[in-house]
Structures are given as structure tokens and as C-alpha cells.
Motif scaffolding. Structure first.
Motif, PDB file in Angstrom:
ATOM      1  N   HIS A  57      15.459   0.538 -24.987  1.00 23.85           N
ATOM      2  CA  HIS A  57      14.655   0.028 -23.873  1.00 23.85           C
ATOM      3  C   HIS A  57      13.157   0.083 -24.162  1.00 23.85           C
ATOM      4  CE1 HIS A  57      18.426   0.408 -21.747  1.00 23.85           C
ATOM      5  NE2 HIS A  57      17.900  -0.129 -20.661  1.00 23.85           N
ATOM      6  N   VAL A  58      12.422  -0.815 -23.539  1.00 22.97           N
ATOM      7  CA  VAL A  58      10.961  -0.807 -23.554  1.00 22.97           C
ATOM      8  C   VAL A  58      10.490  -0.362 -22.174  1.00 22.97           C
ATOM      9  CG1 VAL A  58       8.932  -2.142 -24.181  1.00 22.97           C
ATOM     10  CG2 VAL A  58      11.207  -2.968 -24.808  1.00 22.97           C
ATOM     11  N   LEU A  59       9.524   0.536 -22.168  1.00 19.90           N
ATOM     12  CA  LEU A  59       9.009   1.052 -20.907  1.00 19.90           C
ATOM     13  C   LEU A  59       7.845   0.197 -20.417  1.00 19.90           C
ATOM     14  CD1 LEU A  59      10.138   3.654 -19.628  1.00 19.90           C
ATOM     15  CD2 LEU A  59       8.123   4.853 -20.478  1.00 19.90           C
ATOM     16  N   GLY A  60       7.694   0.097 -19.112  1.00 19.05           N
ATOM     17  CA  GLY A  60       6.537  -0.595 -18.553  1.00 19.05           C
ATOM     18  C   GLY A  60       6.041   0.134 -17.318  1.00 19.05           C
ATOM     19  N   ILE A  61       4.726   0.101 -17.127  1.00 17.04           N
ATOM     20  CA  ILE A  61       4.132   0.731 -15.946  1.00 17.04           C
ATOM     21  C   ILE A  61       3.289  -0.313 -15.229  1.00 17.04           C
ATOM     22  CG2 ILE A  61       2.492   2.489 -15.131  1.00 17.04           C
ATOM     23  CD1 ILE A  61       3.434   4.249 -17.429  1.00 17.04           C
ATOM     24  N   GLY A  62       3.442  -0.376 -13.913  1.00 14.94           N
ATOM     25  CA  GLY A  62       2.672  -1.350 -13.151  1.00 14.94           C
ATOM     26  C   GLY A  62       2.124  -0.744 -11.871  1.00 14.94           C
ATOM     27  N   TRP A  63       1.044  -1.360 -11.391  1.00 17.74           N
ATOM     28  CA  TRP A  63       0.351  -0.875 -10.196  1.00 17.74           C
ATOM     29  C   TRP A  63       0.280  -1.985  -9.158  1.00 17.74           C
ATOM     30  CZ3 TRP A  63      -1.655   4.171 -10.669  1.00 17.74           C
ATOM     31  CH2 TRP A  63      -1.677   4.678 -11.974  1.00 17.74           C
ATOM     32  N   ALA A  64       0.084  -1.583  -7.928  1.00 15.78           N
ATOM     33  CA  ALA A  64      -0.154  -2.584  -6.888  1.00 15.78           C
ATOM     34  C   ALA A  64      -0.899  -1.953  -5.725  1.00 15.78           C
ATOM     35  CB  ALA A  64       1.158  -3.184  -6.395  1.00 15.78           C
ATOM     36  N   LEU A  65      -1.688  -2.779  -5.060  1.00 13.31           N
ATOM     37  CA  LEU A  65      -2.357  -2.383  -3.831  1.00 13.31           C
ATOM     38  C   LEU A  65      -2.204  -3.544  -2.855  1.00 13.31           C
ATOM     39  CD1 LEU A  65      -4.255  -0.374  -2.309  1.00 13.31           C
ATOM     40  CD2 LEU A  65      -6.154  -1.771  -3.156  1.00 13.31           C
ATOM     41  N   VAL A  66      -1.651  -3.250  -1.698  1.00 14.26           N
ATOM     42  CA  VAL A  66      -1.462  -4.334  -0.731  1.00 14.26           C
ATOM     43  C   VAL A  66      -1.900  -3.903   0.661  1.00 14.26           C
ATOM     44  CG1 VAL A  66       0.500  -5.299  -1.996  1.00 14.26           C
ATOM     45  CG2 VAL A  66       0.916  -3.695  -0.126  1.00 14.26           C
ATOM     46  N   SER A  67      -2.212  -4.916   1.452  1.00 17.22           N
ATOM     47  CA  SER A  67      -2.459  -4.753   2.872  1.00 17.22           C
ATOM     48  C   SER A  67      -1.646  -5.830   3.549  1.00 17.22           C
ATOM     49  CB  SER A  67      -3.938  -5.008   3.170  1.00 17.22           C
ATOM     50  OG  SER A  67      -4.612  -3.819   3.498  1.00 17.22           O
ATOM     51  N   LYS A  68      -1.155  -5.545   4.713  1.00 21.44           N
ATOM     52  CA  LYS A  68      -0.423  -6.597   5.427  1.00 21.44           C
ATOM     53  C   LYS A  68      -0.702  -6.473   6.903  1.00 21.44           C
ATOM     54  CE  LYS A  68       4.230  -8.085   6.668  1.00 21.44           C
ATOM     55  NZ  LYS A  68       4.114  -7.619   8.057  1.00 21.44           N
ATOM     56  N   GLY A  69      -0.876  -7.612   7.551  1.00 19.27           N
ATOM     57  CA  GLY A  69      -1.144  -7.605   8.971  1.00 19.27           C
ATOM     58  C   GLY A  69      -0.018  -6.939   9.739  1.00 19.27           C
ATOM     59  N   GLU A  70      -0.384  -6.131  10.714  1.00 21.50           N
ATOM     60  CA  GLU A  70       0.622  -5.491  11.563  1.00 21.50           C
ATOM     61  C   GLU A  70       0.641  -6.199  12.912  1.00 21.50           C
ATOM     62  OE1 GLU A  70       1.400  -1.368  11.551  1.00 21.50           O
ATOM     63  OE2 GLU A  70       1.054  -1.140  13.696  1.00 21.50           O
ATOM     64  N   GLY A  71       1.826  -6.296  13.484  1.00 27.19           N
ATOM     65  CA  GLY A  71       1.959  -7.059  14.714  1.00 27.19           C
ATOM     66  C   GLY A  71       1.859  -8.534  14.376  1.00 27.19           C
ATOM     67  N   PHE A  72       1.726  -9.350  15.396  1.00 25.40           N
ATOM     68  CA  PHE A  72       1.688 -10.783  15.163  1.00 25.40           C
ATOM     69  C   PHE A  72       0.246 -11.230  15.030  1.00 25.40           C
ATOM     70  CE2 PHE A  72       5.502  -9.810  17.617  1.00 25.40           C
ATOM     71  CZ  PHE A  72       6.437 -10.161  16.670  1.00 25.40           C
ATOM     72  N   ALA A  73       0.072 -12.344  14.360  1.00 23.84           N
ATOM     73  CA  ALA A  73      -1.268 -12.894  14.228  1.00 23.84           C
ATOM     74  C   ALA A  73      -1.757 -13.341  15.603  1.00 23.84           C
ATOM     75  CB  ALA A  73      -1.250 -14.062  13.244  1.00 23.84           C
ATOM     76  N   GLN A  74      -3.018 -13.733  15.603  1.00 22.56           N
ATOM     77  CA  GLN A  74      -3.658 -14.217  16.825  1.00 22.56           C
ATOM     78  C   GLN A  74      -2.727 -15.109  17.636  1.00 22.56           C
ATOM     79  OE1 GLN A  74      -6.585 -13.339  17.858  1.00 22.56           O
ATOM     80  NE2 GLN A  74      -6.494 -14.613  19.675  1.00 22.56           N
ATOM     81  N   GLY A  75      -2.562 -14.780  18.904  1.00 23.96           N
ATOM     82  CA  GLY A  75      -1.723 -15.609  19.753  1.00 23.96           C
ATOM     83  C   GLY A  75      -0.298 -15.114  19.874  1.00 23.96           C
ATOM     84  N   GLY A  76       0.113 -14.183  19.047  1.00 20.74           N
ATOM     85  CA  GLY A  76       1.468 -13.639  19.141  1.00 20.74           C
ATOM     86  C   GLY A  76       1.556 -12.617  20.263  1.00 20.74           C
ATOM     87  N   PRO A  77       2.794 -12.245  20.629  1.00 19.62           N
ATOM     88  CA  PRO A  77       2.968 -11.275  21.720  1.00 19.62           C
ATOM     89  C   PRO A  77       2.657  -9.856  21.253  1.00 19.62           C
ATOM     90  CG  PRO A  77       5.100 -11.945  20.835  1.00 19.62           C
ATOM     91  CD  PRO A  77       4.054 -12.720  20.092  1.00 19.62           C
ATOM     92  N   ASN A  78       1.407  -9.481  21.293  1.00 21.40           N
ATOM     93  CA  ASN A  78       1.009  -8.200  20.712  1.00 21.40           C
ATOM     94  C   ASN A  78       0.882  -7.068  21.713  1.00 21.40           C
ATOM     95  OD1 ASN A  78       0.930  -8.701  17.931  1.00 21.40           O
ATOM     96  ND2 ASN A  78      -0.900  -9.948  18.220  1.00 21.40           N
ATOM     97  N   GLY A  79       0.961  -7.379  22.991  1.00 23.41           N
ATOM     98  CA  GLY A  79       1.005  -6.303  23.976  1.00 23.41           C
ATOM     99  C   GLY A  79       2.452  -5.943  24.247  1.00 23.41           C
ATOM    100  N   GLY A  80       2.678  -5.145  25.293  1.00 21.94           N
ATOM    101  CA  GLY A  80       4.054  -4.803  25.621  1.00 21.94           C
ATOM    102  C   GLY A  80       4.116  -4.042  26.922  1.00 21.94           C
ATOM    103  N   ALA A  81       5.309  -4.086  27.552  1.00 17.79           N
ATOM    104  CA  ALA A  81       5.507  -3.359  28.796  1.00 17.79           C
ATOM    105  C   ALA A  81       6.768  -2.525  28.694  1.00 17.79           C
ATOM    106  CB  ALA A  81       5.619  -4.338  29.968  1.00 17.79           C
ATOM    107  N   GLY A  82       6.818  -1.462  29.488  1.00 18.82           N
ATOM    108  CA  GLY A  82       7.983  -0.585  29.533  1.00 18.82           C
ATOM    109  C   GLY A  82       7.810   0.361  30.698  1.00 18.82           C
ATOM    110  N   ALA A  83       8.453   1.495  30.616  1.00 17.67           N
ATOM    111  CA  ALA A  83       8.324   2.477  31.684  1.00 17.67           C
ATOM    112  C   ALA A  83       8.575   3.864  31.128  1.00 17.67           C
ATOM    113  CB  ALA A  83       9.328   2.176  32.805  1.00 17.67           C
TER     114      ALA A  83
END
Lengths: 151, 733, 239
Positions: free
Chosen positions: B412-438
Motif C-alpha cells: 500500500h501507499v500512504l496518503g495524508i490529506g487536510w480539509a477545512l470547511v464551513s457550511k450554512g446552518e439552518g435554511f438560507a434567507q427565506g427558509g423557515p428558520n424560526g420555530g414554535a413549541g411548548a
């Protein structure tokens, strides 16, 4: 008529060519569910005379006089094992969990000569239980504890 | 309600899912599905089926409101095939009968004539001007265009340039529980018990189908036996709702795995062409991304998947010149929709591969290259966002990781890789981002969060119970969460990593009013006081233990229910949908590629999520590890190829998710610190590890192979070609 | 399905005669997996509990295995592991523990898609049928009207046999490719199999690769060359 013990209660089935899962899954409160139905996921694992088998591949015809255990019965017999698996969060959504408990109960068993399996061997015996949620890291921790004699 | 209780019940089978234990007299449904990827329904006659033994009801699109189309956002899908079937597995008719065997036999009696129509089997071909059109609005389901500066003009002048061409797989969710449910008529109207993400949304859809008002439809969508996005769409609910009303009896349907594979939602395959340039010092200068995604027969969440993919295509980096072009095509290749990672994982693989390659060209360590280019305070489209200083902390922690200790197995050949990510949480503008409950004191004395949020294995129930206990100063055993119904208001869908966020915000917003209500009720019932809330119940002055247990309070004062709602978190309204809140994560992967077989294994993953403090540590780490392993499958073993509209596999004998033996060691390095000004203080951890792990694995493969593979999962032939090319190049040197 | 359990080989043969040419012999039943109607539609003689003699007997350089032993009990058998470690390792890559608790070496030989037939062919292993007697395992697939009772595997010297299965993942996968190389005293014997390939045997690699899709051929060649190298190394080491 095929007669066998199911979690300490007598069970019978007229057609020997029935798959065990087809017999068990519809029972009220059954712990047997069949995620794939073709023996490729481990989700319907039960014990037949102590050996783990996929209920979806096992024919009822060969169970005359056998002892079949589902997770419901195993959880009563091996609460220690269920506790270790739960404490290490070995499952998440839990749909695969009864099959895993059954497989774990069979995996954590000494062989005929009395030798206990080590962690590697227990893992080998649980590799057929697919879990889509957990990434198996909790299960690895649980296996280490089981191999060390907990559970 | 503690996590271990929940999991112990799952292990023994005592924990029940929504289609378990159908009610007395429950009928069984069976569904006639299209055997063709594209066909006109010339004739459909259900009457022979209705005459079969045991059959109580039979339905087709003709039984639904004429022309009705539904969808998660874009409404382009009839609940059952209406004149045309656009994919294999699309439901054409459904019957309810006394037994499953009778229901199946009745399907065979249905008279159906299908006329095959030309198949659109490739997303690029779908957009050709002469392609057969699948929808009245054409085959282009959605587009995304965004630019700043002139990236195409800037690229040729870059000191270093990398071009990435990448195809990503049609990944299948493979939740162990297939799509399933039970529906039954009630005195009020109708009850639907089926796993899903959005009970209020299901009630609204069922109302349109049945003509009942949504208030008369009770939906229970939790617990779920795994989803990962695959149960976000309507699945069996429309058919069960109508069959139950027609039959006047409960009806159950649980898809076989074969039907689930054929008809269920998949991850969108993407074809990405990305070019990125940097200057001699390693600063990114320009980026162009052209992405084409295959949504299959219907939009599902496709437009949002495309938006999210394109929004995240630049990564968390400052890039002066940018052009993003995305297209989403209809085809007859099944149907794609939401899947954990949600469009972003596909484009993040491409940008992170480019970043790693540019770092090499610029002579910088991959971590240093990313640090040089970081944009913590601006969104990728230039939108205003909650600042993410945690990006720096992640890179610091990545740089401080001990060297990978894994060694290459023989051959086998070894490999090493890196990553940095960000991702939007909830829905984008206009999505149902609030919520109700009790927040409620139940009749049995349990303190609960009641919300339409769903526990699909992320242990939201135990997590919400723990949060409620902490907010009130009660014990975890006093608290629980009653989730997944539509009786306590609309919490919005449990997706986009927002479940724990909304639960936490509802609890934080309502805890003090709820405490006040409890204490006021205690004073009214018991006098004395002032009472204070302690673990186990209420204590009076001088008490160091509860004098009134919560069950006694409930018995004396009755149940209490305090409604609570939280608003959407504001983002910049812009010309394209964009998020205001991002979750970030780093990853390092170690892989080994077999020089003889081209097969690759992932040996280890270090995952560095910055999502604020964990609610329950084992749940947090479990979400990270689970997401990471799905990324392993995405990169190495999982794909569902489609030839002429037909999937290559029908069950798990032809589709391979990772086993215990395939699972790398996953080391979780959680970073708890977010900006002090953060509007939430926590991020959902359900998706982000997958988003980070996949590009890290891809980069590790590229490191091992000496070139970026053009397709995921890694194909053996390509791996061997890249290795051979590397050997040849080394020989020349 | 008419399901009848056989007591022993003679009984199984008698049942086959009685039930006619439609009848199938089965033990584990794992190959019925994709057959969905329940109950199953065919006639079957179930030999899973039949007395075919001891599970394993090792004598005079031959491992003699009951065809209806379970694969998992064989995998766990220390004597088999000592005699044929390559087989123990291979068995861990056939199905899963639970599937191996049903599956049998008879199935792995008689079912055309079985891994064991490919693995054991270069060793000169014999399939012993109740009526027809012993035949090379190469010829044992898909036999109707007879009952496979035992498998006799001549034991190679340590290191002289290498078998490798390439699956879609580490465990619990059908074979994409399986290669088996035995450095026999009179020269190497090779076998190749895998998804849809059937069993290919020979003395040299190239003929085994004919007609294979190019990438698969390239991988198979590499696996065969690697196995040849490993068996040769061991032989050199022994000499």
C-alpha cells in the motif's frame, strides 16, 4: 408442524419453508425487524441454539426442537451486555440495535474448549451488523469492555 | 429521560418505531410502481383490483385533486404519477387489503398500459435543446449564478493555477428503517404516523390531498429509524392518508428495501469543473466553479442543494474574483434530494482539492495556506454572517495535531490529506428558520419540551431533556421531550443541522416563563412559598430537598403548557439565497491505497468541529463519527450508478456501506469556543463532520496517488493509472 | 417449497429420487436470499443436519471436511487454522458471522458463485458425492441429483498456497476477484474467479485473463503475480 422455543415461550409453524423473519416480524412487540431481507445487514439477527443467524435467511423447517432467542429475551438474560452497549452509545437510531445485541450475545461466548474471544475476534463476529448512524466508534469501545470481561 | 435508557430500550426491541405494532384491524397497502424510467400512462383501471379478495380500497392520481403538485419548496411532483411516470419506482396505484399477500395479488390484477417515452439519462444531455422535456418548465430545474470581479479574466494571470474536474456519487442514505407508516381515520379526521422531518409540512400536504383542514390531521413523525435526509420528502404518507380515508380503517405500509432503493431519495451526483488561482505568495486570486447536478425526476430539495453547494464552493476563503455557475437538471435517473452534507460536500471536495494542490505549488503547508486565505468575518458570497473566529482556532489545532502514526500495510501507499470547511446552518434567507413549541408539565409530572422536531437517531430527545434540566435546574430524570407531533405549533423541519439549535433556543426562550408558571401553580395549590425549583420537584424556604415532587405538583395543580416561539436569525437579504450562520470543521485523513488492486482504505480521521459546547458528549462524538463514516463511503465504496434510468443495484448485495472492519479510527477534537457575540452559542453537529471528512479523504487519496482523482468513489482503474503516472514521472526525474 | 430434512447421505439420495428432477439440495440456504416469495417456491432436500461424518478430519496430509459443516465453525476451528491458515483467513471474508453460521463449504463449492471453489481448485481438492464419488472441485458446481458430502483438501506446505479475495469493502462483500495460487512441486497452479467470471484455472496467468474487462484484467494480473511472488519467496526461504 414445527415446534420450537421462542424467548422461553413455545412457538409453532405449519410451513417449514417459511423464513423465520416472516414468522417473527409481525408478532406484536417483536424485536425482529428486517432492514434488507436478504441477509446483507444483520438487522434481523437472532440466536438459534446460541448461534447468531439472519432470521431472513433461516428456514423454520430446521428449527424443530430448537431454542430461538430474539433481542427481547437476550436483554433479559444479558442485561450487562445491553448496558455496556448502551453506555458506550454503540447505536443511535436503534433500528439495527436488536440484531446487534443478538450478535453481541453470541460473540461474547467462549468456544467449546472454554477460550474466550479477544477484542479482535469479537469485532470479527460483529462485522456483519451494519449500522448507518454511529461510525462504530462506540461499538469499538464497547467491544474493548466486553473483551475485558465486562458485560 | 437519559440517553442510556433510550439506547437500552432500542437494544432490547422494547423501543417502538412508528410502523411497529399496527392498530387492530389494520389493512396492508401495496404499491404498483412504474417499471419504466419514462412512460405515458395510457390506461389505468383499478376496478379488477377492487374485485379481488380482501381488497378494501384502491387509489391512483385520479383520486387526488386534479393537477395537484407538491414539493418541499418547488412544487413539481404529483403525489402519484399523473398521466406520466418519470422514474422507475414512481407510484402509479396503491391498494389496501386485509393481508399483504392479498394486496400484492390485487396489484397484479390492475390493468395498466404504459407507453415508453424517450429516456433522459444524462444531466448534460438533458439540457441540450433537442432533449425530450420532462416538465412543462423544461429540464433545467434550477440555476445559480453569482460573480464578483472577473474571475475568468483573472485566472490566466495567476502565479499558480489548479483545475479540478470531479464527479461525485449518487450516494444512498441506507437508513436501516425503510420508508414506512400507518394512517388511520379518527373522530377528528386523520392520524398519520410516519417517520419524517417535518410533521407540520406533512399535515399541510395531507390536507391538500384529502381536502381535510390541516388542523384535523394529526401527524407523528418521530422517532425515526435513521434518515440522513432520506425521509425529508413525502414518501408513504400521501398514499396512506387517502387509503385510510377511503377504507375507513387503519392502513400500514413499510417499503421493501428493493422499493426503497428504487423509489427513495438519493444524494445529487455533481459534475464540477473548478479552476482556482493564487499569487506567488499563496494568496487566492480567482475562482471559477461550474457545477451540474442531477436531480432526477423531481426537484425535491434539489434547488436548495444546488444553492448550498454553490454558496459553499468558495470555501471559507477570501477570493477577490469569483464566478459561480450552477445548473440542476431533470433526468429520469430516480430522484435526488436532501442528504446530510446537502450539496456542500460535493463542492467542498472540489475547492479543498484545489486548495491543497495550490498549497503544494506555492510551497506552503496546507494548514498555512488556508490560514493565509481565511475569511472569518464574511460569507462566501460576501453576505453578512455571524463572525467565525473559530476558523483560526481550528487551523491552530490542526497544526498542533501529532504526526499521523499510521503505517502503510504491505503493497500500500500512504496518503495524508487536510480539509477545512464551513457550511450554512439552518435554511438560507427565506427558509423557515424560526420555530414554535411548548414547555409543559405533563399529567404524570414529567417536565417536557414539546415540539415538532424529530429524533432520528441524533438523540434529540435525550439532548433536549438534558438542556431542559440544565435550564430549569431540574434533574435529567425529571425531564423528557415529546417530539415529532404537529399539536404544539410548527417547529419547522428538523434538517439543515437545526434540530438541537431550535430545541435549545426554545428552551432558553421559554424556561423562565415556564418556571414562573410552575411556581405560581404551586403557590395556588399549596400556598406557602416562595417555592423554588430543584432536582426532583419544588422546595420551600429552608428545604434542602424537594418537598413537592413534580408528579405531586401535576396531581394537585394539573398539567401546564407554556407555548414558546423563537424568530428566524436575520441574515442579509441578497440577490441569491445565502446563510447568516455557519458551522465550521477541520479534518485530517490518512488513507492507504493498494498498488496492485487500486483499492483504498481510510485508516484514520482526525475531526476538529467547532460547534460550541456539546450537550451530551457521547452524542456529539457519535454524530461526528457517524458523519465521518458516511464520508468514507462517499469517497471509497458507495455509488449507485444509473444506466438508462435503471439503478445498478436493488438491495444491499449491490450497494456497499462501510462495515465495522471498514471504519477508520475517528479521533474527535472538539473546539468549544465560538465568538462571544454569537447569536446562538452552539451549532448542530449532525452534518459538518461529513462535510470536512470527505474532502480530507479525497486529499489523502490525491496525496497517495500523486494526482486528484476525477471521480468519487475512487475507481480502481483511475487509482492504478495515477500511480503508474507517478512512477513514470519519478523515473524521468 | 416442499422442505424435507435428510438424515444422512443415503436418505438424501432417496429423497432426491422421490422428489424428482426439480428438487434441489441445500444446506445453508443462503443462496436463496434474492428469492423473495414466502414461502419459497421450490422443492428442497435440506442436508444441514445430515450426518456426513465428522466436521473435520486431518490425516495423511489431507483435510477432510464435511460439506455441511458451517463456514463459521470451520473458521473458528484451531486444527484447520493450523493446517490451512489461508482458508481460515478467507472464511472471515465470506459473508458475515451470521451468514457463515448458515453457509457451508458444500455451498461454497456447489454454488457457481462460491468463493471456495476458486480458492481450493489449485490445491487439487476433491468433492466427494454420495452417488458419483470423488471429483475435482472444478467439476462440482451445479450438479443435480447427487449430494456433495465431503471435501478433501490436500494440504500444501506452509507458504505454498496464497489466496486473495478482493471485495467491494474489507468484509461482508461478494468477490470482485478472487485469486488462488498453489506452488505445487511440479509448478504453480492458478485459479481466478469473481463476479460473473466463473472459475478459471491454469498454469500461467495470461490465459486466465482472457476476455476480462481491461481494468479487472490488470488488477487480476497484479494479484496473480503478487501471489506467485509470495509463494516463490516462501519456497526459496524453505529451500
Amino acid at each position: 408442524m414445527i415446534r420450537f422455543m421462542l424467548d422461553d415461550a413455545p412457538m409453532e409453524c405449519a410451513d417449514p419453508a417459511t423464513r423465520l423473519s416472516a414468522l417473527l416480524a409481525p408478532l406484536p412487540g417483536s424485536a425482529v425487524r428486517t432492514p434488507c431481507g436478504i441477509g446483507r445487514c444483520g438487522g434481523c439477527t437472532v440466536l438459534v441454539d446460541g448461534a447468531a443467524v439472519p432470521a431472513c435467511l433461516a428456514l423454520v423447517g430446521r428449527l424443530d426442537g430448537a431454542r430461538v432467542e430474539t433481542a427481547a429475551g437476550i436483554a433479559r438474560r444479558r442485561p450487562d451486555l445491553a448496558r455496556v452497549l448502551a453506555e458506550e452509545a454503540s447505536v443511535q437510531c436503534g433500528f439495527c440495535a436488536p440484531g446487534l445485541l443478538a450478535a453481541a450475545a453470541a460473540a461474547d461466548a467462549a468456544d467449546a474448549a472454554g477460550a474466550r474471544p479477544d477484542a479482535e475476534e469479537i469485532a470479527e463476529r460483529l462485522t456483519g451488523n451494519l449500522c448507518r448512524c454511529s461510525g462504530y466508534q462506540g461499538l469499538r469501545r464497547a467491544i474493548a469492555r466486553i473483551a475485558a470481561g465486562e458485560g | 429521560m437519559r440517553l442510556t435508557e433510550d439506547l437500552t430500550a432500542k437494544l432490547s426491541g422494547a423501543f417502538r418505531y412508528l410502523a411497529d405494532d399496527p392498530p387492530e384491524g389494520c389493512l396492508h397497502a401495496a404499491v404498483l410502481r412504474s417499471p419504466l424510467p419514462h412512460a405515458r400512462i395510457e390506461a389505468l383501471d383499478l376496478s379488477p383490483a377492487l374485485a379481488m379478495p380482501g381488497v378494501v380500497a384502491a387509489i391512483s392520481a385520479a383520486d387526488m385533486p386534479a393537477g395537484l403538485k407538491l414539493g418541499l419548496r418547488m412544487r413539481d411532483q404529483p403525489p402519484m404519477a399523473d398521466g406520466v411516470a418519470r422514474m422507475i419506482g414512481e407510484p402509479i396505484a396503491a391498494v389496501a387489503a386485509t393481508t399483504e399477500a392479498e394486496a400484492r395479488a390485487a396489484l397484479a390484477a390492475i390493468r395498466l398500459t404504459l407507453v415508453p417515452l424517450p429516456i433522459v439519462s444524462d444531466p448534460e444531455a438533458a439540457l441540450a435543446h433537442d432533449a425530450p422535456q420532462l416538465h412543462p418548465h423544461g429540464n433545467l430545474c434550477a440555476r445559480f449564478d453569482h460573480a464578483r470581479g472577473d474571475a475568468d479574466a483573472a485566472l490566466p494571470g495567476a502565479a499558480h493555477r489548479v483545475d479540478v474536474a470531479l464527479r461525485t456519487p449518487r450516494q444512498m442514505h441506507v437508513a436501516m428503517e425503510t420508508e414506512c407508516g400507518v394512517a388511520f381515520p379518527t373522530a377528528e379526521g386523520l392520524t398519520i404516523r410516519a417517520p419524517g422531518h417535518d410533521p407540520a409540512g406533512v399535515a399541510a400536504a395531507a390536507a391538500e390531498i384529502t381536502g381535510l383542514s390541516p388542523q384535523r390531521i394529526a401527524v407523528q413523525a418521530s422517532p425515526v429509524g435513521g434518515s440522513f435526509g432520506g425521509k425529508e420528502d413525502l414518501h408513504v404518507q400521501p398514499m396512506l392518508a387517502l387509503l385510510a380515508l377511503r377504507a375507513g380503517a387503519p392502513v400500514r405500509l413499510a417499503l421493501s428495501r428493493e422499493d426503497s432503493v428504487a423509489a427513495g431519495i438519493k444524494r445529487h451526483p455533481f459534475r464540477i469543473a473548478l479552476s482556482a488561482g493564487c499569487d506567488a505568495s499563496g494568496r487566492l486570486t480567482a475562482l471559477t466553479v461550474d457545477a451540474l447536478a442531477d436531480t432526477g425526476a423531481y426537484a425535491s430539495h434539489g434547488p436548495e442543494v444546488l444553492d448550498t453547494g454553490m454558496e459553499n464552493a468558495p470555501g471559507p476563503y477570501a477570493i477577490p474574483d469569483l464566478r459561480l455557475t450552477g445548473r440542476l437538471a431533470y433526468t429520469n435517473n430516480g430522484n435526488a434530494g436532501a442528504f446530510r452534507g446537502f450539496g456542500a460536500v460535493q463542492t467542498e471536495c472540489a475547492i479543498e482539492a484545489a486548495v491543497e494542490a495550490l498549497a503544494k505549488k506555492a510551497g506552503l503547508h496546507p494548514v498555512d495556506f488556508r490560514r493565509l486565505n481565511l475569511a472569518p468575518d464574511a460569507g462566501p458570497l460576501g453576505q453578512r454572517i455571524a463572525p467565525r473566529p473559530e476558523l483560526h482556532a481550528i487551523l491552530d489545532a490542526m497544526a498542533a495535531l501529532p504526526p499521523a502514526a499510521e503505517t502503510a500495510p504491505r503493497r500500500h501507499v500512504l496518503g495524508i490529506g487536510w480539509a477545512l470547511v464551513s457550511k450554512g446552518e439552518g435554511f438560507a434567507q427565506g427558509g423557515p428558520n424560526g420555530g414554535a413549541g411548548a414547555l409543559a408539565l405533563e399529567a404524570d409530572g414529567t417536565l417536557t419540551l414539546r415540539a415538532g422536531l424529530v429524533d432520528m437517531g441524533q438523540s434529540l430527545r435525550a439532548s433536549a431533556a438534558a438542556l431542559l434540566a440544565r435550564a430549569l435546574g431540574a434533574a435529567e430524570a425529571d425531564c423528557d421531550a415529546i417530539l415529532g407531533g404537529n399539536a404544539d405549533g410548527d417547529a419547522g423541519p428538523t434538517s439543515a443541522s437545526r434540530g438541537a439549535q431550535i430545541a435549545g433556543r426554545l428552551i432558553a426562550a421559554g424556561a423562565e416563563a415556564f418556571r414562573a408558571a410552575l411556581l405560581a401553580r404551586a403557590e395556588a395549590a399549596f400556598g406557602e412559598g416562595p417555592w423554588r425549583l430543584v432536582p426532583g420537584g419544588l422546595a420551600g424556604p429552608g428545604d434542602n430537598a424537594p418537598r413537592i415532587g413534580f408528579p405531586a405538583l401535576a396531581a394537585a395543580a394539573g398539567a401546564i403548557r407554556v407555548p414558546v416561539a423563537v424568530p428566524a436569525i436575520e441574515t442579509d437579504p441578497g440577490p441569491v439565497p445565502a446563510h447568516g450562520l455557519f458551522a465550521s470543521c477541520g479534518a485530517r485523513a490518512v488513507v492507504a491505497v493498494d498498488r496492485v488492486t487500486g483499492a483504498a482504505r481510510c485508516l484514520a480521521l482526525d475531526i476538529l468541529p467547532a460547534c460550541g459546547p456539546a450537550i451530551l458528549r457521547e452524542v456529539y462524538e457519535g454524530q461526528v463519527a457517524g458523519g465521518a463514516l458516511q464520508a468514507v463511503g462517499f469517497c471509497l465504496t458507495e455509488d449507485l450508478p444509473c444506466e438508462a434510468g435503471r439503478f445498478a443495484a436493488s438491495n444491499l448485495d449491490g450497494y456497499f456501506i462501510p462495515t465495522l472492519a471498514d471504519a477508520p479510527a475517528v479521533r474527535v477534537h472538539a473546539l468549544d469556543a465560538l465568538a462571544p457575540s454569537d447569536p446562538v452559542g452552539r451549532r448542530g453537529v449532525g452534518e459538518i463532520a461529513l462535510n470536512a471528512a470527505a474532502p480530507a479523504i479525497l486529499n489523502a487519496l490525491a496525496d497517495a496517488l500523486g494526482g486528484i482523482p476525477a471521480a468519487l468513489p475512487l475507481r480502481a482503474g483511475e487509482a492504478l493509472d495515477l500511480l503508474a503516472a507517478r512512477r513514470a514521472a519519478e523515473k524521468r526525474r | 417449497m416442499r422442505h424435507v430434512r435428510a438424515r444422512d447421505a443415503a436418505h438424501a439420495l432417496a429423497l432426491l429420487g422421490e422428489m424428482g428432477p426439480e428438487a434441489r439440495v441445500f444446506a445453508g440456504g443462503t443462496s436463496f436470499a434474492p428469492v423473495t416469495p414466502d414461502p419459497l417456491p421450490m422443492l428442497g432436500v435440506d442436508v444441514s443436519g445430515a450426518d456426513f461424518g465428522p466436521m473435520l478430519a486431518i490425516a495423511e496430509g489431507v483435510a477432510d471436511i464435511a460439506a455441511n459443516a458451517t463456514l463459521e465453525s470451520l473458521r473458528r476451528d484451531p486444527a484447520l487454522k493450523a493446517a490451512l491458515p489461508g482458508l481460515t483467513d478467507l472464511l472471515a471474508r465470506v459473508g458475515s458471522t451470521a451468514v457463515r453460521n448458515l453457509g457451508t463449504p458444500g455451498g461454497g463449492i456447489a454454488w457457481p458463485g462460491g468463493d471456495l471453489r476458486v480458492a481450493l481448485a489449485p490445491l487439487g481438492a476433491l468433492a466427494v458425492f454420495a452417488a458419483a464419488g470423488a471429483a475435482p472441485v472444478e467439476q462440482a458446481a451445479g450438479v443435480r441429483g447427487d449430494v456433495l458430502t465431503r471435501i478433501r483438501i490436500p494440504l500444501p506446505p506452509p507458504g505454498a498456497w496464497v489466496v486473495e479475495k478482493l471485495g467491494h469493502r474489507e468484509r461482508f462483500s461478494p468477490a470482485k476477484l478472487i485469486v488462488s495460487v498453489h506452488a505445487a512441486p511440479n509448478g504453480p497452479r492458478l485459479a481466478l474467479g469473481g463476479a460473473g467470471l466463473g472459475l478459471r484455472t491454469g498454469l500461467h496467468a495470461p490465459p486466465l485473463l482472457e476476455g476480462l474487462e481491461p481494468t479487472l484484467a490488470r488488477i487480476a494480473r497484479g494479484m496473480l503475480e503478487d501471489a506467485l511472488e509470495r509463494t516463490a519467496e516462501r519456497n526459496a526461504g524453505c529451500a
